[in-house]
Design a protein around this motif. Structure first.
Motif, PDB file in Angstrom:
ATOM      1  N   ALA A  54      34.497  -4.352  13.354  1.00 18.93           N
ATOM      2  CA  ALA A  54      34.499  -5.643  12.943  1.00 18.93           C
ATOM      3  C   ALA A  54      36.012  -6.138  12.826  1.00 18.93           C
ATOM      4  CB  ALA A  54      33.995  -5.588  11.474  1.00 18.93           C
ATOM      5  N   ALA A  55      37.025  -5.283  12.451  1.00 19.18           N
ATOM      6  CA  ALA A  55      38.421  -5.671  12.228  1.00 19.18           C
ATOM      7  C   ALA A  55      39.393  -4.577  12.418  1.00 19.18           C
ATOM      8  CB  ALA A  55      38.776  -6.367  10.682  1.00 19.18           C
ATOM      9  N   ILE A  56      40.660  -5.096  13.072  1.00 19.45           N
ATOM     10  CA  ILE A  56      41.628  -4.260  13.303  1.00 19.45           C
ATOM     11  C   ILE A  56      42.660  -4.869  12.467  1.00 19.45           C
ATOM     12  CG2 ILE A  56      43.273  -3.287  14.970  1.00 19.45           C
ATOM     13  CD1 ILE A  56      41.314  -3.314  16.926  1.00 19.45           C
TER      14      ILE A  56
ATOM     15  N   PRO B 261      39.403   0.905  23.035  1.00 17.34           N
ATOM     16  CA  PRO B 261      38.220   1.924  22.550  1.00 17.34           C
ATOM     17  C   PRO B 261      37.690   1.466  21.434  1.00 17.34           C
ATOM     18  CG  PRO B 261      40.179   3.113  22.536  1.00 17.34           C
ATOM     19  CD  PRO B 261      40.562   1.742  23.270  1.00 17.34           C
ATOM     20  N   ALA B 262      38.441   1.130  20.448  1.00 19.31           N
ATOM     21  CA  ALA B 262      37.898   0.581  19.173  1.00 19.31           C
ATOM     22  C   ALA B 262      36.965  -0.695  19.267  1.00 19.31           C
ATOM     23  CB  ALA B 262      38.990   0.604  18.036  1.00 19.31           C
ATOM     24  N   VAL B 263      37.714  -1.613  20.155  1.00 19.83           N
ATOM     25  CA  VAL B 263      37.066  -2.988  20.199  1.00 19.83           C
ATOM     26  C   VAL B 263      35.635  -2.694  21.066  1.00 19.83           C
ATOM     27  CG1 VAL B 263      36.990  -5.058  21.477  1.00 19.83           C
ATOM     28  CG2 VAL B 263      38.809  -4.173  20.201  1.00 19.83           C
ATOM     29  N   GLU B 264      35.807  -1.892  21.969  1.00 16.04           N
ATOM     30  CA  GLU B 264      34.535  -1.374  22.546  1.00 16.04           C
ATOM     31  C   GLU B 264      33.348  -0.824  21.694  1.00 16.04           C
ATOM     32  OE1 GLU B 264      33.213   0.845  26.708  1.00 16.04           O
ATOM     33  OE2 GLU B 264      35.286   0.862  26.048  1.00 16.04           O
TER      34      GLU B 264
ATOM     35  N   GLY C 147      29.746   0.284   8.983  1.00 13.09           N
ATOM     36  CA  GLY C 147      30.459  -0.648   9.559  1.00 13.09           C
ATOM     37  C   GLY C 147      31.743  -0.167   9.785  1.00 13.09           C
ATOM     38  N   LEU C 148      32.515  -0.769  10.884  1.00 17.45           N
ATOM     39  CA  LEU C 148      33.771  -0.163  11.182  1.00 17.45           C
ATOM     40  C   LEU C 148      34.867  -0.882  11.036  1.00 17.45           C
ATOM     41  CD1 LEU C 148      32.467   1.417  14.726  1.00 17.45           C
ATOM     42  CD2 LEU C 148      32.138   2.393  12.540  1.00 17.45           C
ATOM     43  N   ARG C 149      36.059  -0.217  10.530  1.00 25.49           N
ATOM     44  CA  ARG C 149      37.224  -1.111  10.209  1.00 25.49           C
ATOM     45  C   ARG C 149      38.431  -0.192  10.773  1.00 25.49           C
ATOM     46  NH1 ARG C 149      35.328  -4.879   7.587  1.00 25.49           N
ATOM     47  NH2 ARG C 149      37.193  -6.070   7.346  1.00 25.49           N
ATOM     48  N   LEU C 150      39.799  -0.637  10.773  1.00 25.25           N
ATOM     49  CA  LEU C 150      40.643   0.130  11.522  1.00 25.25           C
ATOM     50  C   LEU C 150      41.979  -0.217  11.165  1.00 25.25           C
ATOM     51  CD1 LEU C 150      41.525   2.340  13.578  1.00 25.25           C
ATOM     52  CD2 LEU C 150      41.248   0.903  15.475  1.00 25.25           C
TER      53      LEU C 150
END
Length: 409
Positions: A258-260, A251-254, A235-238
């Motif tokens: 899961a969370a910024i 671009p991260a949302v696209e 899964g991706l987080r930022l």
């Protein structure tokens, strides 16, 4: 073994479809409180590590054991969806320096890196265990923990193994900053993170995270690392927009993060992108408290329809607190949140940031994570800031009686 928890004056379930709304005070913010799904004079039955029954105390079934809370308020356990608990060393002198005029620039991460690389597994594990014990005493029952203070193959791998089995969700943050030995060749470090380092930690982590910021990783580097994590099944987080505006949000949302987290410097387009997606904006008020940066505007995100979480950002340099109640108090004082919004964001919001539906909620089948307050209403978390109000914690069904007496009102 089953336990009947009774004598609940007011229960927050975060399940409004099931329980509707009962305003805790006549002048409460009923619009945002509707999400809390409150029940008066309630009871809950815990069976092992799960919730098996919820309802009015007058209809409660029998159980093997019973705990009478004498009218206390009960809420779901806090879900802390952003922490950095595996490290060595401390940086209190940096906090003092900031309060006397030094600006935070993220450079202290490398200082913790040196201490963490030198720390033994036992030492790192003891730090995590100590912080988790603090969190439990303050009502946190679900924790995400990141690596990111090793910044080399061996220490990132050790950090992931130390976290695995201790925290609920383990996140790989090899892309915290570029370590000194790669200062002249940052792209080589990006290749290390998205290649051998990712492969080494893969079995112990569920998420990948990147600090996209000036002095850390740029947008292209960030998206390349996230893509490698996605391809590895993580899964991706930022971390983004903490210190400066950024071009990475859309671009991260696209990409499906899961969370910024941080979200202090957001453009209108950034807010719109987050609000139109399943990405959660995780706000970390303790970081701004420590760094003297501007607080993020939670009300702006909420008005746009974004899902917001609150977390501690527990780390040795910029937010060395394990207290979700402290973060709740800041959120309502400095970030434009109502108490009901802040409470939801620290429980169900954190669960959404972790893409979980078994925590942050009191629902049949959910994990048996509850906390009782030495107070008749959850509003006392805000009404009486700084007071240790958590009197009982159930974590995976295990009862911790903290013996906090309640005042008589």
């Amino acid at each position: 073994m089953s336990t009947l928890v009774t004598g609940i004056g007011l229960l927050v379930t975060n399940d409004p479809d099931q329980w509707g709304h009962e305003s805790p005070l006549p002048d409460a913010d009923t619009r945002s409180a509707d999400r809390l799904g409150q029940i008066r004079d309630a009871a809950v039955v815990l069976d092992g590590d799960r919730i098996s029954w919820i309802g009015r105390a007058t209809a409660a079934p029998a159980a093997d054991d019973a705990v009478d809370l004498g009218g206390a308020a009960v809420i779901p356990g806090f879900v802390d969806s952003h922490t950095h608990p595996v490290f060595a060393g401390e940086r209190s002198d940096e906090f003092d320096a900031r309060l006397t005029g030094q600006r935070y620039d993220g450079g202290g991460i490398r200082r913790t890196m040196a201490a963490t690389r030198a720390g033994s597994d036992d030492h790192l594990g003891a730090m995590v265990d100590g912080l988790l014990a603090e969190m439990t005493r303050q009502g946190t029952t679900c924790v995400e923990g990141k690596t990111g203070y090793g910044l080399d193959l061996a220490t990132e791998t050790r950090s992931a193994r130390v976290l695995a089995g201790r925290v609920d969700e383990v996140t790989f943050l090899g892309a915290h900053v570029v370590p000194p030995e790669y200062a002249a060749r940052p792209d080589d470090y990006v290749d290390l993170v998205r290649g051998p380092m990712l492969e080494a930690v893969r079995e112990d982590v569920s998420w990948i995270d990147v600090f996209c910021e000036q002095g850390a990783f740029d947008t292209d580097q960030t998206l390349a690392i996230l893509a490698a994590g996605r391809d590895a099944g993580l899964g991706l987080r930022l971390h983004a927009a903490q210190l400066h505006p950024t071009s990475v949000i859309a671009p991260a949302v696209e990409m499906g993060v899961a969370a910024i987290d941080h979200c202090t410097f957001l453009s209108d387009a950034d807010v719109e992108a987050i609000a139109g997606s399943s990405t959660v904006a995780t706000l970390l008020p303790a970081a701004e408290f420590s760094t003297l940066q501007p607080y993020p505007d939670a009300s702006r995100l909420l008005a746009a329809g974004a899902t917001v979480a609150l977390a501690t950002d527990c780390n040795p340099g910029t937010a060395f607190t394990s207290s979700m109640p402290f973060c709740l108090a800041i959120a309502v004082r400095e970030m434009g949140m109502t108490p009901a919004q802040a409470l939801w964001s620290a429980t169900a919001g954190g669960a959404a940031a972790l893409r979980r539906d078994d925590v942050g909620v009191v629902r049949v089948g959910a994990r048996a994570d509850l906390l009782a307050l030495a107070a008749p209403s959850w509003l006392h978390l805000f009404y009486r800031p700084g007071v240790p109000l958590v009197s009982h914690v159930w974590h995976r069904g295990v009862h911790h009686d903290l013996s906090v007496p309640s005042l008589t009102f």
